[in-house]
Design an enzyme around this catalytic site. Structure first.
Site, PDB file in Angstrom:
ATOM      1  N   HIS A 129      28.206  22.935 -13.568  1.00 44.56           N
ATOM      2  CA  HIS A 129      26.981  22.348 -13.861  1.00 44.56           C
ATOM      3  C   HIS A 129      27.318  21.021 -14.317  1.00 44.56           C
ATOM      4  O   HIS A 129      26.102  20.216 -14.404  1.00 44.56           O
ATOM      5  CB  HIS A 129      25.961  23.139 -14.752  1.00 44.56           C
ATOM      6  CG  HIS A 129      25.500  24.153 -14.036  1.00 44.56           C
ATOM      7  ND1 HIS A 129      26.208  25.620 -14.118  1.00 44.56           N
ATOM      8  CD2 HIS A 129      24.462  24.747 -13.289  1.00 44.56           C
ATOM      9  CE1 HIS A 129      25.320  26.329 -13.544  1.00 44.56           C
ATOM     10  NE2 HIS A 129      24.125  25.929 -13.095  1.00 44.56           N
ATOM     11  N   HIS A 141      27.287  26.401  -5.943  1.00 43.40           N
ATOM     12  CA  HIS A 141      27.671  27.846  -6.334  1.00 43.40           C
ATOM     13  C   HIS A 141      26.512  28.731  -5.956  1.00 43.40           C
ATOM     14  O   HIS A 141      25.378  28.381  -5.989  1.00 43.40           O
ATOM     15  CB  HIS A 141      28.015  27.787  -7.936  1.00 43.40           C
ATOM     16  CG  HIS A 141      26.877  27.358  -8.705  1.00 43.40           C
ATOM     17  ND1 HIS A 141      26.690  25.978  -9.007  1.00 43.40           N
ATOM     18  CD2 HIS A 141      25.837  28.027  -9.292  1.00 43.40           C
ATOM     19  CE1 HIS A 141      25.740  25.705  -9.814  1.00 43.40           C
ATOM     20  NE2 HIS A 141      24.999  26.861 -10.043  1.00 43.40           N
ATOM     21  N   CYS A 183      15.761  33.645 -12.852  1.00 47.03           N
ATOM     22  CA  CYS A 183      16.770  32.884 -11.896  1.00 47.03           C
ATOM     23  C   CYS A 183      18.215  33.009 -12.727  1.00 47.03           C
ATOM     24  O   CYS A 183      18.143  33.324 -13.952  1.00 47.03           O
ATOM     25  CB  CYS A 183      16.383  31.354 -11.666  1.00 47.03           C
ATOM     26  SG  CYS A 183      16.012  30.450 -13.117  1.00 47.03           S
ATOM     27  N   HIS A 211      22.600  33.675 -12.009  1.00 41.09           N
ATOM     28  CA  HIS A 211      23.878  33.483 -11.040  1.00 41.09           C
ATOM     29  C   HIS A 211      24.669  34.699 -10.945  1.00 41.09           C
ATOM     30  O   HIS A 211      24.744  35.430 -11.920  1.00 41.09           O
ATOM     31  CB  HIS A 211      24.897  32.419 -11.615  1.00 41.09           C
ATOM     32  CG  HIS A 211      24.258  31.251 -12.032  1.00 41.09           C
ATOM     33  ND1 HIS A 211      23.634  30.869 -13.262  1.00 41.09           N
ATOM     34  CD2 HIS A 211      24.046  30.247 -11.242  1.00 41.09           C
ATOM     35  CE1 HIS A 211      23.509  29.863 -13.041  1.00 41.09           C
ATOM     36  NE2 HIS A 211      23.589  29.050 -11.995  1.00 41.09           N
ATOM     37  N   GLU A 227      16.219  39.678 -18.815  1.00 44.70           N
ATOM     38  CA  GLU A 227      15.684  38.724 -19.270  1.00 44.70           C
ATOM     39  C   GLU A 227      13.897  39.318 -19.744  1.00 44.70           C
ATOM     40  O   GLU A 227      13.580  38.930 -20.918  1.00 44.70           O
ATOM     41  CB  GLU A 227      15.296  37.613 -18.458  1.00 44.70           C
ATOM     42  CG  GLU A 227      16.528  36.849 -18.147  1.00 44.70           C
ATOM     43  CD  GLU A 227      16.363  35.496 -17.406  1.00 44.70           C
ATOM     44  OE1 GLU A 227      15.347  35.163 -17.296  1.00 44.70           O
ATOM     45  OE2 GLU A 227      17.541  34.703 -17.310  1.00 44.70           O
ATOM     46  N   TYR A 264      20.118  23.236  -2.677  1.00 50.05           N
ATOM     47  CA  TYR A 264      19.612  22.084  -3.296  1.00 50.05           C
ATOM     48  C   TYR A 264      20.750  21.480  -4.211  1.00 50.05           C
ATOM     49  O   TYR A 264      21.415  21.956  -4.600  1.00 50.05           O
ATOM     50  CB  TYR A 264      18.268  22.319  -3.961  1.00 50.05           C
ATOM     51  CG  TYR A 264      18.303  23.443  -4.927  1.00 50.05           C
ATOM     52  CD1 TYR A 264      18.674  23.335  -6.188  1.00 50.05           C
ATOM     53  CD2 TYR A 264      17.692  24.597  -4.480  1.00 50.05           C
ATOM     54  CE1 TYR A 264      18.809  24.386  -6.953  1.00 50.05           C
ATOM     55  CE2 TYR A 264      17.816  25.741  -5.423  1.00 50.05           C
ATOM     56  CZ  TYR A 264      18.181  25.531  -6.672  1.00 50.05           C
ATOM     57  OH  TYR A 264      18.305  26.520  -7.582  1.00 50.05           O
ATOM     58  N   GLU A 274      22.023  21.110 -10.956  1.00 46.70           N
ATOM     59  CA  GLU A 274      22.076  22.242 -10.115  1.00 46.70           C
ATOM     60  C   GLU A 274      22.309  22.093  -8.681  1.00 46.70           C
ATOM     61  O   GLU A 274      21.764  21.482  -7.888  1.00 46.70           O
ATOM     62  CB  GLU A 274      20.553  22.623 -10.357  1.00 46.70           C
ATOM     63  CG  GLU A 274      20.312  23.191 -11.831  1.00 46.70           C
ATOM     64  CD  GLU A 274      20.838  24.815 -11.888  1.00 46.70           C
ATOM     65  OE1 GLU A 274      21.670  25.059 -11.270  1.00 46.70           O
ATOM     66  OE2 GLU A 274      20.753  24.938 -13.037  1.00 46.70           O
ATOM     67  N   GLU A 278      23.130  24.251  -5.956  1.00 47.09           N
ATOM     68  CA  GLU A 278      22.976  25.719  -5.728  1.00 47.09           C
ATOM     69  C   GLU A 278      22.722  25.915  -4.348  1.00 47.09           C
ATOM     70  O   GLU A 278      21.958  25.425  -3.584  1.00 47.09           O
ATOM     71  CB  GLU A 278      21.943  26.187  -6.612  1.00 47.09           C
ATOM     72  CG  GLU A 278      22.315  26.361  -7.993  1.00 47.09           C
ATOM     73  CD  GLU A 278      21.604  27.017  -9.158  1.00 47.09           C
ATOM     74  OE1 GLU A 278      21.986  27.295 -10.178  1.00 47.09           O
ATOM     75  OE2 GLU A 278      20.268  27.177  -8.708  1.00 47.09           O
ATOM     76  N   TRP A 313      14.085  22.588 -10.344  1.00 44.45           N
ATOM     77  CA  TRP A 313      14.309  23.430  -9.041  1.00 44.45           C
ATOM     78  C   TRP A 313      12.758  24.224  -8.722  1.00 44.45           C
ATOM     79  O   TRP A 313      13.004  24.670  -7.712  1.00 44.45           O
ATOM     80  CB  TRP A 313      15.580  24.052  -9.262  1.00 44.45           C
ATOM     81  CG  TRP A 313      15.421  25.361 -10.544  1.00 44.45           C
ATOM     82  CD1 TRP A 313      14.731  26.672 -10.217  1.00 44.45           C
ATOM     83  CD2 TRP A 313      15.709  25.141 -11.675  1.00 44.45           C
ATOM     84  NE1 TRP A 313      14.826  27.436 -11.371  1.00 44.45           N
ATOM     85  CE2 TRP A 313      15.450  26.549 -12.421  1.00 44.45           C
ATOM     86  CE3 TRP A 313      16.604  24.295 -12.427  1.00 44.45           C
ATOM     87  CZ2 TRP A 313      15.675  26.589 -13.657  1.00 44.45           C
ATOM     88  CZ3 TRP A 313      16.998  24.542 -13.607  1.00 44.45           C
ATOM     89  CH2 TRP A 313      16.352  25.826 -14.329  1.00 44.45           C
TER      90      TRP A 313
END
Length: 197
Positions: A41, A48, A83, A85, A103, A119, A130, A132, A175
């Site tokens: 990042h 990624h 959101c 990874h 979460e 994006y 970001e 991604e 995002w």
């Protein structure tokens, strides 16, 4: 592909945090390597794999979360339901379900793929980027939430009209609109035309 257990990247026998690694991908989403999360990042960012989840209640309202104030990336801003990874080798669908439970303390009663979007969004507040290739998921939540306070500051269900008002007044993740717009066809299919998405 092998799935990396969530606990494998959290601590060592000495009690120090291990690095968390992400999958680096090419423009077509093909895995080309790995990178440590924070390094991926740093400007200009490394492309990624990521995922974004949009969960709705039975009234067609979207579950938003406010990111915890202690997070190093985009703290305190509002964003989609969840959101994150995938770990290297972890399927995006499995990662989305896992992270939603970690979460928010809830498993989606329905979760479906909703496409992908690529994006590049710098975050002015943190200076992080970001870059991604994001896998999108839409679904339903029908159980009470039990958010992890280290991850989530607050949650709220909103209609499409309420989201427009909130988005005009409150800070949102850089995002958010990109992933929501990309997921809209699947959102409309899930919630129906009367929900207004």
């Amino acid at each position: 592909m092998p799935i990396t257990p969530a606990t494998a990247t959290h601590s060592t026998s000495e009690g120090t945090a291990d690095a968390i690694f992400l999958e680096l991908v090419d423009e077509k989403g093909v895995t080309i390597g790995t990178a440590e999360k924070l390094a991926a990042h740093q400007p200009p960012g490394q492309l990624h794999r990521a995922f974004s989840v949009f969960l709705f209640d039975e009234h067609g309202r979207l579950l938003l979360q406010q990111r915890a104030l202690g997070k190093y990336h985009s703290p305190g801003v509002w964003s989609n339901t969840c959101c994150g990874h995938p770990y290297p080798g972890e399927a995006p669908f499995a990662a989305a379900a896992r992270r939603t439970f970690e979460e928010l303390g809830v498993s989606p009663s329905l979760l479906a793929e909703a496409g992908t979007v690529r994006y590049n969004h710098p975050d002015p507040a943190s200076g992080l980027v970001e870059q991604e290739f994001n896998h999108l998921f839409v679904g339903m939540v029908q159980a009470p939430l039990a958010p992890d306070p280290e991850e989530v500051e607050a949650t709220v269900f909103v209609t499409a009209a309420e989201l427009a008002e909130r988005h005009a007044e409150d800070p949102f993740s850089s995002w958010f609109m990109t992933v929501l717009d990309a997921a809209r066809p699947a959102v409309r299919e899930l919630t129906g035309p009367s929900a207004g998405w």
